[in-house]
Design an enzyme around this catalytic site. Structure first.
Site, short mmCIF file in Angstrom:
data_model
loop_
_atom_site.label_atom_id
_atom_site.label_comp_id
_atom_site.label_asym_id
_atom_site.label_seq_id
_atom_site.Cartn_x
_atom_site.Cartn_y
_atom_site.Cartn_z
N HIS A 53 -42.03 -44.09 78.96
CA HIS A 53 -42.57 -43.67 80.25
C HIS A 53 -42.54 -44.81 81.27
CE1 HIS A 53 -44.19 -40.52 77.66
NE2 HIS A 53 -44.60 -39.84 78.70
N GLU A 107 -36.68 -29.13 81.03
CA GLU A 107 -36.02 -30.03 82.00
C GLU A 107 -34.58 -29.61 82.31
OE1 GLU A 107 -38.12 -31.06 79.73
OE2 GLU A 107 -39.67 -31.98 80.97
#
Ligand SMILES: Cc1ncc(C[n+]2csc(CCOP(=O)(O)OP(=O)(O)O)c2C)c(N)n1
Lengths: 324, 327
Positions: free
Chosen positions: A128, A59
């Protein structure tokens, strides 16, 4: 005009822009397989693996490489897969992308779009499901978009891709199946203009992203009970439509902000503070914020359901605002 | 071999002298209270930036770190704009909004120093990817210290560059310390070259205080990169003669350590070699004198230069939703 889901609308918007401008490309995990939600379906077949780059699970480098590529003149769409993973790329986003234009005295504009599908969705639990959009409004240098309808998401994504500013685009995961009309040629939608959900006179309700359908449902219930809410979807949080909110709140004198994020430190606080600053402390009779309690999103469906805002809570909050 | 060429050695000498004179001048200005904020100088490490950048072309790009004055100068950044930036003046490359740690000069391909250790690595690989997409044959050179190899972006960035065969030269400027800590005391395993090789990035180690050796090694690696060979890594060992910042006396070093290192510093070494090979002392003195004159003129000019207008504090934040508040 076509009737499409939100996820198809954003797919079509990015497709249109990649066809229009060869400098636009997308990088992120699994994007050459269409992306986690199918939002890049068919892209690699049309544009090839140089412009649709499936990356390692890196990322920091997805974000930082997007920036580097923007500094030499390309226009990347940086896909974070799920919002929560941007935590692994915060240096690149906050210290680099958001700072570079200012810190370098205007020598470069980092024209990137950072896409971060956010929010509670299918019992995905605490890592999430987050909605932390208010963090990003606190960072000078970025635009923050939080659409809730297919047309808005598509129009704002087109604007984001054409913008020279870095745009943080929060795809609303739970609203991906939502349907709506979409023009064949998707026009850019300006940032900072709220959309009216319903005209009313008794109280003002402000919301965005996943809270919008909840508010839509609630205002119908309220109407059936004789309460007329003036409700709006901000669509973007930086810049945001202060004028529309203030004008409405000045008329109704009652303001309710509804968002999926935790109430404490949420952008609702900023909305209320701004309205009070602009209208003066005496202008509002009642104010309330409705969001999540300050706990992580739990996994078990009964717990998740109990904590998140829903239409019944909006109705209750609105009714209590009118009882004074 | 390029290093055998007298003109090339003189070019290396001149650039190193300019970097040294720039940083010594800046240190003096800092001590005199003319330059605010932190200042990280690379005194003793000039051969790395100099030897590498001599092999770069105008449209090649570099990314740098917090100790980046040498990288910027060697890539051709304008001295007046650099000195004014250190002084926080309107005519600085960043209009006085970046300072020493954020010097950038996009007009010469210098994509920025960086206040975050390893922060330049992802940017460099992305720049290389973007350049390839645009059909450019330019390469990117990414400077970082030995401290950066313990951060995640080092692993991510080298894997990425290797995976996509990107034209990047990674330069690990190994001065043996990270701030106040010896790098070896916090770095496991066989070092940066072994880490790079594990990711498919070939590299070499070089005596980073020998400008000609750096030049040779960089020229070979860069030729391989330009030939389409993908990324390479240059590991240059050197020594930081000063403290971490301009105000750090680095007293933790062993007695005599710095004095011993001075005997191996790169400018004296190249000077000795040039003299031994028949260069005229007067010519070398003139190169050095010119460098000092240039930098001291830049200091005076920067001191006399105007501060930025207050209005510029509001500029270059963003186009959409720029803050409107009056000062
Ligand atoms: C991510 C991050 N952590 C810590 C720091 C503070 N810091 C600045 S320079 C430095 C040491 C860096 O060592 P190295 O990369 O070897 O470069 P050198 O200073 O030796 O040139 C540290 C710890 C920082 N700037 N960024």
């Amino acid at each position: 005009m076509a009737d499409v889901t939100l996820i198809e609308a954003v797919r079509l918007a990015a497709l249109q822009e990649m066809r229009r401008d060869p400098r636009v490309w997308v990088l992120g995990e699994d994007v050459a397989r269409g992306g986690l939600f199918g939002q890049y379906g068919g892209f690699v077949e049309e544009f090839g693996p140089q412009r649709v780059v499936s990356t390692p699970i890196s990322e920091s480098t997805i974000m930082g490489a997007g920036l580097g590529a923007a500094l030499v003149g390309t226009r990347p769409i940086i896909e974070m897969r799920i919002f929560d993973f941007v935590m692994c790329a915060m240096d690149e986003l906050v210290n680099q992308i958001a700072k570079i234009r200012y810190m370098f005295g205007g020598q470069a504009k980092p024209a990137v779009v950072v896409r971060m599908p956010h929010g509670i969705w299918r019992n995905s639990a605490a890592q999430h499901s987050q909605t932390l959009e208010s963090w990003f409004t606190h960072i000078p240098g970025v635009v923050v978009a939080v659409p809730a309808t297919p047309a808005d998401a598509a129009g704002l994504l087109v604007s984001a891709i054409r913008s020279d500013d870095p745009v943080l685009f929060f795809d609303p995961k739970n609203l991906f199946p939502r349907r709506g009309a979409l023009a064949d040629i998707i026009a850019p939608l300006p940032f900072g203009q709220a959309r009216k959900i319903r005209d009313g006179k008794d109280l003002t309700i402000v919301s965005w992203s996943a809270a919008v359908p909840i508010v839509e449902e609630a205002v119908e219930t309220l109407a059936a009970r004789g309460i007329s809410a003036d409700a709006m979807d901000l669509r973007t949080l930086w810049p945001w439509d202060e004028d529309a909110v203030c004008a409405s709140a000045a008329r109704t004198g009652r303001l309710l902000v509804v968002h999926e994020a935790v109430t404490t430190g949420g952008f609702g606080g900023e909305v209320v503070a701004r309205v009070v600053e602009r209208l003066g402390p005496g202008a509002l009779r009642r104010v309330a914020r409705l969001g999540q309690p300050r706990v992580p999103v739990p996994f078990a469906p009964p717990l998740e359901d109990a904590l998140k805002p829903d239409a019944a809570k909006v109705v209750a909050a609105a009714e209590s605002l009118l009882r004074d | 071999m390029s290093g055998d060429n007298r003109a090339r050695l003189l070019a290396l000498y001149a650039t190193m002298c300019r970097i040294r004179a720039f940083e010594e001048t800046a240190l003096a200005a800092h001590r005199a209270g003319e330059i605010p904020g932190p200042l990280h100088v690379s005194i003793g490490q000039e051969a790395v930036a100099t030897g590498v950048c001599l092999n770069l072309q105008a449209d090649d790009r570099i990314t740098s770190n917090h100790r980046g004055h040498g990288h910027a100068l060697a890539k051709g950044a304008g001295v007046a704009g650099m000195m004014e930036e250190l002084f926080g003046r309107a005519g600085g490359h960043c209009r006085g909004k970046g300072g020493s740690m954020h010097i950038a000069d996009f007009s010469v391909g210098m994509l920025g120093a960086n206040g975050v250790v390893a922060g330049g690595i992802p940017i460099a690989v992305g720049a290389a990817q973007g350049l390839r997409m645009l059909g450019s044959s330019a390469i990117v050179c990414c400077f970082f210290g030995d401290g950066a190899i313990n951060r995640g972006p080092f692993l991510e960035g080298l894997n990425w560059a290797s995976l996509y065969d990107l034209p990047v030269l990674f330069v690990c400027e190994d001065n043996g310390v990270a701030a106040f800590t010896r790098a070896e005391s916090v770095t496991a395993g066989a070092g940066v070259l072994a880490r790079a090789e594990a990711l498919g990035v070939a590299g070499v180690s070089v005596d980073g205080n020998d400008a000609a050796a750096v030049d040779d090694a960089a020229s070979r690696l860069i030729a391989e990169i330009r030939a389409g060979g993908g990324p390479r890594l240059l590991h240059a060992t050197t020594y930081r003669l000063m403290g971490h910042t301009s105000t750090d006396p680095a007293r933790w070093r062993e007695a005599g350590e710095v004095e011993a290192a001075r005997a191996h510093e790169p400018i004296l070494r190249l000077r000795a070699r040039l003299l031994a090979e028949g260069a005229a002392m007067k010519a070398l003195d003139a190169i050095e004198g010119d460098a000092w004159a240039e930098m001291s003129a830049a200091r005076s000019a920067a001191l006399a230069a105007p501060w930025p207008d207050l209005a510029t504090a509001w500029e270059d934040v963003q186009d959409i939703g720029a803050a409107q508040e009056a000062v």
